[in-house]
Design an enzyme around this catalytic site. Sequence first.
Site, PDB file in Angstrom:
ATOM      1  N   ARG A   6       0.819  -1.220   0.000  1.00  0.00           N
ATOM      2  CA  ARG A   6       0.000   0.000   0.000  1.00  0.00           C
ATOM      3  C   ARG A   6       0.846   1.260   0.000  1.00  0.00           C
ATOM      4  O   ARG A   6       0.395   2.325  -0.411  1.00  0.00           O
ATOM      5  CB  ARG A   6      -0.989  -0.024   1.174  1.00  0.00           C
ATOM      6  N   GLU A  33       5.709 -10.590  15.362  1.00  0.00           N
ATOM      7  CA  GLU A  33       5.289 -11.269  16.587  1.00  0.00           C
ATOM      8  C   GLU A  33       5.626 -12.768  16.489  1.00  0.00           C
ATOM      9  O   GLU A  33       6.135 -13.372  17.421  1.00  0.00           O
ATOM     10  CB  GLU A  33       3.794 -11.063  16.789  1.00  0.00           C
TER      11      GLU A  33
HETATM   12  P1  AMP Z   1       5.001  -2.228  11.375  1.00  0.00           P
HETATM   13  O1  AMP Z   1       6.223  -2.813  10.741  1.00  0.00           O
HETATM   14  O2  AMP Z   1       4.587  -2.924  12.630  1.00  0.00           O
HETATM   15  O3  AMP Z   1       5.137  -0.727  11.579  1.00  0.00           O
HETATM   16  O4  AMP Z   1       3.791  -2.475  10.384  1.00  0.00           O
HETATM   17  C1  AMP Z   1       3.622  -1.657   9.283  1.00  0.00           C
HETATM   18  C2  AMP Z   1       3.088  -2.407   8.100  1.00  0.00           C
HETATM   19  O5  AMP Z   1       2.057  -3.330   8.443  1.00  0.00           O
HETATM   20  C3  AMP Z   1       2.486  -1.422   7.128  1.00  0.00           C
HETATM   21  O6  AMP Z   1       2.999  -1.740   5.855  1.00  0.00           O
HETATM   22  C4  AMP Z   1       1.000  -1.607   7.230  1.00  0.00           C
HETATM   23  O7  AMP Z   1       0.445  -1.723   5.955  1.00  0.00           O
HETATM   24  C5  AMP Z   1       0.784  -2.873   8.019  1.00  0.00           C
HETATM   25  N1  AMP Z   1      -0.006  -2.696   9.250  1.00  0.00           N
HETATM   26  C6  AMP Z   1       0.407  -2.925  10.505  1.00  0.00           C
HETATM   27  N2  AMP Z   1      -0.557  -2.728  11.409  1.00  0.00           N
HETATM   28  C7  AMP Z   1      -1.634  -2.336  10.706  1.00  0.00           C
HETATM   29  C8  AMP Z   1      -2.983  -1.967  11.070  1.00  0.00           C
HETATM   30  N3  AMP Z   1      -3.387  -1.970  12.344  1.00  0.00           N
HETATM   31  N4  AMP Z   1      -3.826  -1.607  10.088  1.00  0.00           N
HETATM   32  C9  AMP Z   1      -3.421  -1.593   8.805  1.00  0.00           C
HETATM   33  N5  AMP Z   1      -2.168  -1.946   8.399  1.00  0.00           N
HETATM   34  C10 AMP Z   1      -1.296  -2.313   9.334  1.00  0.00           C
END
Ligand code: AMP
Length: 177
Positions: A65, A102
């Site tokens: 996205r 996780e």
């Molecule tokens: P992170 O590495 O934990 O910051 O996760 C970021 C990636 O996971 C992004 O590319 C988001 O598209 C997806 N993502 C993580 N959590 C969510 C959420 N609660 N809602 C939508 N997309 C999420």
Amino acid sequence: MLLKSATDRLKNAVRTIPDFPEPGILFRDISPILTDGQLFRLSSTILSERYQRKPVDAVVAIDARGFIFGSTLAYILGVGLVLVRKKGKLPFSTIESSYRLEYGTNTLQMHTDAIRPGQRVVVVDDVLATGGTLVATCDMVRRLGGEVLEVAVLIELEALGGRNRVAPFPVFSVIQY
Ligand code: AMP
């Protein structure tokens, strides 16, 4: 300063889906922004106005996205677009960076010639959650000799502390939860 009414319109359009893709996750779905032409354009305008007068040489966009908002930003700024993809999707020589989820790990890759030393980039994704994805991406940019001017996301999930993990790189977010 962002116009509150503009960000409120975007925030009101985000759809929150509980327990997707797994129990306990509140998924922030940006699809309703994309299907509304005015809101999609508004999101691109907010990002491009922020970077129009900054010395951006390229936009780095994260699978999948992040590609949407990264490509409109690069198009408006008239700079190149660099793709960060999940492992195994890029055909040329790559560098990679892994980070812990996780359960298990995730690996992202970039083409080794995607960034030239000294290039200043904005890194774009849709959501900043724990920050692992953006930290891994910024690490690859740095290893290729690029400079991260800023990380830009549409949505920041503040309680997860991603901003602190991404530091010292600054984070710009349009919507916060
Ligand atoms: P992170 O590495 O934990 O910051 O996760 C970021 C990636 O996971 C992004 O590319 C988001 O598209 C997806 N993502 C993580 N959590 C969510 C959420 N609660 N809602 C939508 N997309 C999420």
